[in-house]
Design a protein around this motif. Structure first.
Motif, short mmCIF file in Angstrom:
data_model
loop_
_atom_site.label_atom_id
_atom_site.label_comp_id
_atom_site.label_asym_id
_atom_site.label_seq_id
_atom_site.Cartn_x
_atom_site.Cartn_y
_atom_site.Cartn_z
N GLU A 113 0.85 -1.19 0.00
CA GLU A 113 0.00 0.00 0.00
C GLU A 113 0.88 1.24 0.00
N ALA A 114 0.34 2.30 -0.57
CA ALA A 114 1.09 3.56 -0.63
C ALA A 114 1.27 4.13 0.77
N TRP A 115 2.39 4.77 0.98
CA TRP A 115 2.69 5.46 2.23
C TRP A 115 3.10 6.89 1.89
N GLY A 116 2.58 7.85 2.63
CA GLY A 116 2.94 9.24 2.41
C GLY A 116 2.02 9.89 1.41
N PRO A 117 2.34 11.08 0.98
CA PRO A 117 3.54 11.85 1.31
C PRO A 117 3.52 12.33 2.77
N LYS A 118 4.72 12.39 3.35
CA LYS A 118 4.87 12.81 4.74
C LYS A 118 6.11 13.69 4.85
N GLU A 119 5.96 14.80 5.54
CA GLU A 119 7.06 15.75 5.74
C GLU A 119 7.90 15.28 6.93
N ILE A 120 9.18 15.02 6.69
CA ILE A 120 10.11 14.61 7.74
C ILE A 120 11.44 15.30 7.45
N GLY A 121 11.92 16.04 8.41
CA GLY A 121 13.23 16.68 8.27
C GLY A 121 13.32 17.66 7.13
N GLY A 122 12.22 18.33 6.81
CA GLY A 122 12.24 19.32 5.74
C GLY A 122 12.14 18.75 4.34
N ARG A 123 11.90 17.44 4.24
CA ARG A 123 11.72 16.79 2.95
C ARG A 123 10.37 16.07 2.92
N THR A 124 9.85 15.89 1.74
CA THR A 124 8.61 15.14 1.58
C THR A 124 8.96 13.72 1.15
N TRP A 125 8.57 12.75 1.98
CA TRP A 125 8.84 11.34 1.74
C TRP A 125 7.56 10.66 1.27
N GLU A 126 7.71 9.65 0.41
CA GLU A 126 6.59 8.82 0.01
C GLU A 126 7.12 7.44 -0.35
#
Length: 179
Positions: A113-126
């Protein structure tokens, strides 16, 4: 005038209380910054840095050469000490211009399953969370002006688990830097 002083005092006390409470529950993650050469990240206390060998260069040069673009951090519990597969994070660095479109995604089963997008440490992770080779894993990625980062996370081994939401994982992701 006394009323204004009281209001100021009350506001100052309120602000200090809010600031003190906002820090509650947030744990500072201690550890060591590990520098592979091209990429570095925080290896939290309780995790083990496993230098990643560059097998091609090792064969060519006849001595062990470590990959400057990879980091591996394992979270080994007492029940996993003799296991081949452990909980952990594998960090991959690529220069921005590298074509990474199909990296890792194809190894996941249809149950991912898709995860993110999530902001962590000033970057967008997915990325994706799912089964890979029978184990629950995540593959997430991000990029910035100069680099692309992929992180494979072994989330479950036997009854042991970690999460992308864990403070240690968040600290690792936030700390990743390219040279």
């Amino acid at each position: 005038m006394q009323m204004k002083k009281r209001i100021v005092v009350i506001l100052v006390v309120l602000m200090v209380s809010i600031l003190a409470l906002s820090g509650c529950g947030q744990k500072e993650i201690k550890g060591e910054i590990i520098d592979a050469g091209e990429v570095s990240a925080l290896c939290p206390e309780g995790w083990v840095n496993v230098p990643v060998e560059d097998f091609v260069r090792t064969q060519q040069e006849g001595e062990t050469v470590f990959d400057p673009t990879r980091l591996q951090f394992d979270k080994i519990s007492k029940s996993q000490e003799n296991e081949f597969l452990t909980l952990g994070a594998w960090i991959y660095y690529y220069p921005k211009e590298t074509n990474t479109e199909d990296l890792f995604v194809n190894s996941f089963s249809l149950k991912s399953e898709a995860w993110g997008p999530k902001e962590i440490g000033g970057r967008t992770w997915e990325g994706f969370v799912g089964l890979d080779l029978g184990e629950r894993n995540a593959t997430i990625w991000t990029e910035d002006d100069d680099a692309k980062f992929y992180v494979r996370v072994v989330l479950e081994v036997g009854k042991e688990t970690i999460s992308l939401e864990d403070a240690d994982m968040q600290a690792i992701l936030a700390s990743i830097k390219a040279k």
